[in-house]
Design a protein around this motif. Sequence first.
Motif, short mmCIF file in Angstrom:
data_model
loop_
_atom_site.label_atom_id
_atom_site.label_comp_id
_atom_site.label_asym_id
_atom_site.label_seq_id
_atom_site.Cartn_x
_atom_site.Cartn_y
_atom_site.Cartn_z
N HIS A 147 -23.29 -27.85 38.79
CA HIS A 147 -24.42 -26.92 38.71
C HIS A 147 -23.95 -25.47 38.57
CE1 HIS A 147 -27.15 -30.20 39.60
NE2 HIS A 147 -26.36 -30.53 40.61
N TRP A 151 -26.29 -24.34 34.29
CA TRP A 151 -26.61 -25.68 34.77
C TRP A 151 -27.29 -25.65 36.13
CZ3 TRP A 151 -26.77 -28.43 30.74
CH2 TRP A 151 -25.85 -28.23 29.70
N GLN A 152 -27.55 -24.44 36.66
CA GLN A 152 -28.37 -24.32 37.87
C GLN A 152 -29.82 -24.69 37.53
OE1 GLN A 152 -27.70 -20.50 39.91
NE2 GLN A 152 -25.73 -20.43 38.84
N ASP A 153 -30.22 -24.48 36.26
CA ASP A 153 -31.54 -24.90 35.80
C ASP A 153 -31.53 -26.41 35.60
OD1 ASP A 153 -32.38 -22.31 35.81
OD2 ASP A 153 -32.46 -22.08 33.63
N ASN A 154 -32.66 -27.05 35.90
CA ASN A 154 -32.73 -28.51 35.74
C ASN A 154 -32.62 -28.95 34.30
OD1 ASN A 154 -32.97 -29.02 38.47
ND2 ASN A 154 -35.20 -28.80 38.45
N ASN A 155 -33.25 -28.21 33.39
CA ASN A 155 -33.28 -28.62 32.00
C ASN A 155 -33.15 -27.40 31.08
OD1 ASN A 155 -33.45 -30.38 29.87
ND2 ASN A 155 -35.69 -30.44 29.87
#
Length: 198
Positions: A147, A151-155
């Motif tokens: 993450h 990539w901390q965002d889900n999508n």
Amino acid sequence: MFTPMFKRYLLLFLVILATACNNNPKEADNKDYIYKVVGVKDGDTMVLLSPDNIQTTVRLAEVDCPEKSQAFGQAAKQFTSDLCFGKQVKLIANTQDRYGRTVGQVELSDGTNVNYALVKNGYAWQYRAYSKSEQLQSLEEQARQGHLGLWQDNNPTPPWEFRKEGKAQRATNKDAKPKKAKRHYKKRKSKYHDTTSF
């Protein structure tokens, strides 16, 4: 001991051999080109200055960072700037893109590959349309699992999709925009009439 003719042929052979060694294309291809990073336009685009003061805009090969207006776009630009702005780098150029930018790999003096560092730290995707590197694929997967960065965002939306959506939106807006009606102007008669006759 050696005849004068033999000495001439030997000298000629040595001259040809020396010339061939100096013009070896493989050696020329492996030559290090050292530049200074003088500008960072966004996460994957920078401006390099050569030793003879020629600026080159470089698009980092095989990676695609978020656009500046996207989530993590400014963070990707800042990461690239912190990593290499003002530093000496080696450019391993591949080709030129349709905008005239040089496309290639950029390495710091300590051997850090800037392209790969962006993916490893979660500030870029592997640009799969232009890259088949298993190492980049692995680095992206590790960043996803950890993450890191975007990539901390889900999508998160890949930048190539973001650009495509933006282009479609601009086309829709252009088509939806009402066209201005043309104005018809009447010619005015001048209040001054030429009454002079010849």
